[in-house]
Design an enzyme around this catalytic site. Structure first.
Site, PDB file in Angstrom:
ATOM      1  N   HIS A 152      -7.174  24.520   6.803  1.00 21.57           N
ATOM      2  CA  HIS A 152      -7.580  23.186   7.253  1.00 21.57           C
ATOM      3  C   HIS A 152      -8.067  22.409   6.025  1.00 21.57           C
ATOM      4  CE1 HIS A 152      -7.001  22.642  11.499  1.00 21.57           C
ATOM      5  NE2 HIS A 152      -7.399  23.873  11.725  1.00 21.57           N
ATOM      6  N   ASP A 157     -10.053  20.552  11.415  1.00 20.86           N
ATOM      7  CA  ASP A 157     -10.928  21.466  12.157  1.00 20.86           C
ATOM      8  C   ASP A 157     -12.192  20.734  12.615  1.00 20.86           C
ATOM      9  OD1 ASP A 157     -11.445  21.236   9.382  1.00 20.86           O
ATOM     10  OD2 ASP A 157     -12.633  23.077   9.363  1.00 20.86           O
ATOM     11  N   TYR A 353       5.363   6.717   9.342  1.00 23.20           N
ATOM     12  CA  TYR A 353       4.250   6.126  10.080  1.00 23.20           C
ATOM     13  C   TYR A 353       4.061   4.669   9.661  1.00 23.20           C
ATOM     14  CZ  TYR A 353       2.984  11.080  10.723  1.00 23.20           C
ATOM     15  OH  TYR A 353       2.991  12.411  11.018  1.00 23.20           O
ATOM     16  N   GLU A 429     -21.191  20.143   7.042  1.00 22.07           N
ATOM     17  CA  GLU A 429     -21.356  20.133   8.497  1.00 22.07           C
ATOM     18  C   GLU A 429     -22.377  19.099   8.966  1.00 22.07           C
ATOM     19  OE1 GLU A 429     -21.885  24.301   9.239  1.00 22.07           O
ATOM     20  OE2 GLU A 429     -19.711  24.626   9.403  1.00 22.07           O
TER      21      GLU A 429
END
Ligand code: NI
Length: 459
Positions: A152, A157, A353, A429
């Site tokens: 990842h 994630d 895209y 985090e």
């Protein structure tokens, strides 16, 4: 490291995100244009309390997903984890959307009201992880016939874990909410310009139409300070398209080039001439543009001039008319340069895209919501970003906003950390509750304050 043939969303240019991270002037002033009221205090307090209660599970999900990354279109384990969680919450769940691993969860509030969608992308990249994290990936897979690591390396994630957490938060507030929240977990954002992205499949599978979505929001982790988000009105991320030029000459002895037509020299001339498109042919007031030839294949031996050569590259632009202009110029230049050399050129352009655009008419609302939720000094103005996103397909159809979520630890210079797609890329985090808060506030605002019909009808 394998040589991936697809130039997907943010592949190869992720370093630009680091450069963009330096542009961190807080956004001010736009909030005056917003008409929606701040969220009632009981709702914001309920969001805060639920985030605090859910965060340990979000961290655990993030680490689990990080340790078990899956390549584009192969997100079976991740999708099963998501679907199980959404079912446990009591949501209506659609798995296997459009024949992919896409998952849609639908949360109906206590009263009728608007429909808002939140999106996370689930796929990982063919990268051998070198972060040294305790939950680092050791997964190996085959990608384009190469044995690769899977990682990842773009932070998806965290996107999945954040959105799973937001589902828990909003489920806990269900009795207080009008309207409907659609949780869109899509495969294959990195699916690339040649293979199409997962967003198109999700739209085909009804993610925006059943129920009919009024607004959609999404985020992407990036090297910015933890606690911040960054966005901009109008174009945010470039379009991405691929070109392929097959140059056909005539094979001959390398010592006697006059006996044939050299596709290598012709191809080299085409590569050089393509660079004049951006510098001479594009109206650069419409935004920057890039034409890069990333692959040049031809020949098998030093003394043989081959029959043909193949060039492949990527095109990045920020305006529809520029995009079409570059397509025309690539075709015209390649064809005519080849003809000038006595060769032929067959040009194929594969649209990937489109430009990711935060509709300026709607932008003041999400901006004000984010400023209220996170603080004015935590909402930064992003530069244009040359990587691309298939979130653009959703925002071509419904109003919304896409923003970057800072994941660089406090005290670290975002300019010095490993960028997205690096084997060392990591997301602090501390960004997880920030992302949850941002998405939860955006969703609740859309439900409570609505989406004006004029904004919805503008598409
Ligand atoms: Ni990404």
């Amino acid at each position: 490291m394998p040589r991936p043939p697809l130039r997907s969303s943010c592949q190869t240019v992720a370093r630009l995100l680091v450069v963009a991270a330096a542009v961190i002037a807080p956004m001010r002033g736009a909030a005056q244009a917003v008409t929606a009221a701040p969220l009632p205090a009981p709702l914001t307090q309920a969001i805060d309390a639920a985030i605090a209660a859910t965060l340990p599970r979000v961290v655990a999900w993030r680490r689990d997903i990080h340790a078990h990354p899956e390549l584009s279109w192969q997100e079976a384990r991740t999708a099963a984890l998501v679907a199980e969680h959404l079912r446990t919450l009591g949501l209506e769940v659609r798995a296997g959307v459009a024949g992919t691993h896409g998952v849609v969860g639908i949360l109906k509030g206590a009263r009728p009201g608007p429909v808002v969608a939140l999106r996370a992308d689930m796929d990982a990249l063919p990268v051998v992880e070198q972060t040294g994290l305790p939950f680092a990936s050791t997964v190996r897979a085959t990608y384009n016939d190469n044995a690769v690591g899977v990682m990842h390396a773009c932070g998806h994630d965290t996107h999945v874990a954040i959105l799973m957490g937001v589902a828990s938060v909003l489920r806990g507030m269900q009795a207080q909410l009008p309207g409907t929240v659609v949780f869109v977990f899509q495969p294959a954002e990195e699916g690339g310009a040649n293979a199409g992205g997962g967003a198109v499949k999700m739209i085909e599978g009804g993610a925006l139409s059943s129920p009919k979505v009024d607004a959609i929001y999404g985020l992407h982790s990036w090297p910015g300070p933890v606690g911040t988000v960054a966005l901009r009105a109008g174009a945010l991320m470039a379009s991405t398209d691929n070109f392929r030029v097959v140059v056909r000459g005539r094979q001959t002895h390398g010592a006697q080039p006059w006996g044939g037509i050299d596709p290598i020299v012709t191809g080299a001339a085409i590569v050089t001439e393509l660079q004049s498109i951006v510098s001479r042919r594009v109206d650069l007031t419409t935004g920057p543009a890039v034409v890069t030839t990333g692959i040049f294949n031809g020949g098998v031996r030093e003394n043989i001039i081959p029959d043909s050569a193949v060039l492949r590259g990527t095109i990045r632009t920020f305006a529809r008319e520029t995009r079409q202009r570059v397509f025309e110029e690539v075709r015209r230049l390649a064809t005519n340069v080849a003809e000038a050399h006595g060769a032929t050129a067959e040009v194929t352009i594969t649209e990937g895209y489109p430009v990711t655009v935060n509709d300026p008419r709607w932008f003041p609302r999400p901006l004000a919501v984010l400023q209220r939720a996170l603080g004015d000094d935590k909402v930064l103005e992003s530069r244009l970003s040359m990587p691309a996103e298939d979130f653009s397909f959703y925002m071509e159809r419904v109003p919304g906003a896409f923003f970057f979520l800072g994941g660089t630890p406090v005290g670290t210079d975002p300019m010095t950390i490993a960028p997205n797609h690096s084997p060392f890329y990591d997301v602090d985090e501390g960004a997880l509750p920030v992302g949850m808060k941002a998405l939860a506030h955006l969703a609740v605002d859309a439900l409570v304050n609505g989406v004006p019909p004029t904004v919805r009808a503008a598409r």
